[in-house]
Structure formats: C-alpha cells, structure tokens
Scaffold this active site. Structure first.
Site, PDB file in Angstrom:
ATOM      1  CG  HIS A  13      -0.410   0.333   2.499  1.00  0.00           C
ATOM      2  ND1 HIS A  13      -0.077  -0.616   3.440  1.00  0.00           N
ATOM      3  CD2 HIS A  13      -0.102   1.523   3.068  1.00  0.00           C
ATOM      4  CE1 HIS A  13       0.395  -0.025   4.524  1.00  0.00           C
ATOM      5  NE2 HIS A  13       0.397   1.277   4.321  1.00  0.00           N
ATOM      6  CG  ASP A  37      -0.310  -3.931   2.652  1.00  0.00           C
ATOM      7  OD1 ASP A  37       0.260  -3.499   1.628  1.00  0.00           O
ATOM      8  OD2 ASP A  37      -0.599  -3.211   3.623  1.00  0.00           O
ATOM      9  N   GLY A  54       3.253   6.305   8.699  1.00  0.00           N
ATOM     10  CA  GLY A  54       4.695   6.505   8.648  1.00  0.00           C
ATOM     11  C   GLY A  54       5.458   5.248   9.015  1.00  0.00           C
ATOM     12  CB  SER A  79       2.966   2.028   6.021  1.00  0.00           C
ATOM     13  OG  SER A  79       1.716   2.411   6.466  1.00  0.00           O
ATOM     14  N   GLY A  80       4.867  -0.626   6.222  1.00  0.00           N
ATOM     15  CA  GLY A  80       5.915  -1.354   5.520  1.00  0.00           C
ATOM     16  C   GLY A  80       7.055  -1.803   6.404  1.00  0.00           C
TER      17      GLY A  80
END
Length: 322
Positions: A77, A125, A221, A223-224
């Site tokens: 995402h 994701d 922030g 994310s991932g």
C-alpha cells in the site's frame, strides 16, 4: 579411485548448493548492538540494523526491512505506482533530523507489488524493492531473517515493531526524529476477527498484535516496517506493518502482513543470494483456539472502512506508548 573422486565431487556439489540456497542464514537476524530485554521509546543506534527508511522528495513516507544485500521487504500500500524514479532507501539510519554516520543510501531499480494485493481489503499487503546496488553489511546494517512457511505465532508471542511513524494522534500529528521501538503481544487471528467484525476481514495472510487496552501501537509513517520476534539469538520478521483502526485504540490491534505466507513468492523473485527463512515455533497450546464469537460462526464480514483510512491511504501503525 574413480568412485572416490565421484563421491568427492558429489559432496562438493551438495555443499555448494546448500550454501547457495541458504546464503543469508549465517548472517540474517543478528543485531550485535541490540541487548534489549524490556521496552523503551527511542531505539539505540544499531538495535534494529535491518530497518530502512523509504524516502521521496517529500521525505520519509514508509518503512521496510533489508532481507539480503540487494532487496527490501515493505508494504504494497506504500506504492500506488510502480515507478521507482526518485525513490531512495536509507539503511543504518537512526535520526531523520541529524547526521547519521553509519548510514548508506540506494536508489531502487524495481518495485514488485504482490500480484494478489487487494487495496480494498489490504490482503497480501507486501512488496519487494530491488536496490540499484548491493550493500555491505556492518554492525548497523544487517538483513533480518524471515519467518518460514509453517511458522506459528500463538497469542501473547512477544513482538517488536520499529519505525519513524507518528507518535501522537492529536492534531497536528507528531513525528519522531529518532527511530522508535515498541513491544506488543500477538493477538490470535480468531480474536482479531471478533474485534474487527463489521469493519475489516482478517485473513490467513494477516497477523495481529497489540495491547487490547490500547496505548501501544504503530501509526502512519510506520507502514511497511518490520514486526520481529526473537528465537534463541536470532531475530525473525513475523509481519509487515499494514493497517489498523486508528492508532493505539482499545480493542483495535495492529494488523500486519504475515511474512510466513510469502516464502515461495519471495524465493521465486530473489534467485541469487536468497533471504534466510527460519521457522518460528510457539510452544504449548494456542489460547486463541478457544475464542468464539458470532463473526467466526457466520463466516461473513461487513466492509466499512473509516473516513480516516480513505484520506490516509498510507496508514499503518504509529509507535505509541503512553
């Protein structure tokens, strides 16, 4: 003599194949500077040497993890576009606002989003980034081991989440300068399904973690970025920061892409110097098996994404700890 030489050749060939197939297992998951036992806020330099900061012209926007000397694992995402122009990966970074003497950076040649990623449900994701140049490992830059297929993460398994995401949910949001860390326990998928009934579907490709009382979580922030657990002396990445209902809210654990579901996919793309996959095994019996609720018996879920998610598509989890 001929049979002896043949045997030697076979042994050498098998040895080489074994080393090539598990090239990262002798280095992955080692954090020489991490002596952490209990939680904290600011991470000390080198504690999480696989943590990366993904940046574009506007600065940091997502996290990720180094999984070998040329690839980064992150969230799908984070990338509405597959164009790597302007994308930079920072490794060995501690602060977003001061000089980092141990860091290096690399551009990206390829962005590979999982082919079954569903932006509406956040299923699958995950995303891989191929660096334009290989990196040299140091005490501050190391690859993380990845959870192998068949890994088990029972309820209350201790995990650590790291990132530079927002550390308050007020207006305006507050971003930290220093890499943050927080420890949160796994919440079983059955319980997580019950908690998110009516808003989100929790699939087998997801893993939940957080305090049901709230107060500790990750946010936009982050994310991932990686969620990791320690097994023996090795750190293993369990999940990739994906989404959540707000940040650090009661009964709303963070939701992560379950790394162990993607061993085959990752290995199909990284054929040279493959990442190190390690089976994480929980002991005892998982208390999540005893969870019962209407959402589990009906087998159906209602999708109702909040306005917050629609205007903040890069939401993950903010490393909050009050």
């Amino acid at each position: 003599m001929d049979s002896w030489w043949t045997l030697c050749a076979v042994v050498v060939a098998v040895t080489c194949m074994t080393k090539g197939g598990h090239a990262q297992l002798n280095v992955c998951g080692n954090a020489p500077l991490n002596t952490k036992i209990v939680g904290g806020q600011n991470a000390s330099p080198g504690s999480w040497p696989w943590q990366v900061s993904l940046q574009n012209a506007n600065g940091h926007f997502c996290g990720g993890s180094l999984i070998n000397n040329g690839w980064v694992l992150t969230a799908a995402h984070c990338f509405p576009s597959s164009d790597p122009t302007g994308l930079l990966v920072y490794l060995g970074r501690q602060s977003q606002h001061s000089i980092n003497v141990n860091e290096v950076s690399s551009s990206v040649t390829k962005i590979i989003v999982h082919p079954s990623y569903n932006s509406a449900t956040n299923d699958n994701d995950v995303c891989l980034l191929q660096l334009s140049s290989t990196v040299t490992f140091t005490d501050y830059i190391q690859p993380v081991c990845l959870a192998a297929a068949g890994s088990t993460f029972y309820t209350d398994t201790i995990t650590w989440v790291t990132g530079w995401g927002d550390i308050s949910v007020g207006v305006p949001l507050t971003s930290p300068g220093t890499l943050q860390e927080v420890s949160v326990p796994v919440v079983g998928n059955r319980e997580c399904t019950c908690l998110y009934a009516g808003t989100h579907t929790i699939t087998n490709n997801m893993l939940c973690a957080g305090l049901l009382a709230g107060g500790k979580d990750s946010c936009q922030g982050d994310s991932g970025g990686p969620m990791v657990s320690k097994q023996g002396q090795v750190w293993i990445q369990d999940g990739v920061v994906s989404f959540g209902e707000g940040c650090a809210q009661p009964n709303s654990p963070g939701v992560y892409a379950r790394v162990s579901q993607y061993e085959d996919w990752i290995n199909s793309l990284i054929t040279t110097n493959p990442p190190g996959f390690v089976t994480f095994s929980s002991s005892g019996t998982d208390p999540d098996l005893n969870i019962i609720c209407a959402a589990l018996s009906s087998g159906t879920m209602v999708f109702s994404f909040s306005l917050f998610f629609s205007i903040c598509p890069l939401l993950s989890l903010s490393l909050l700890s009050y």
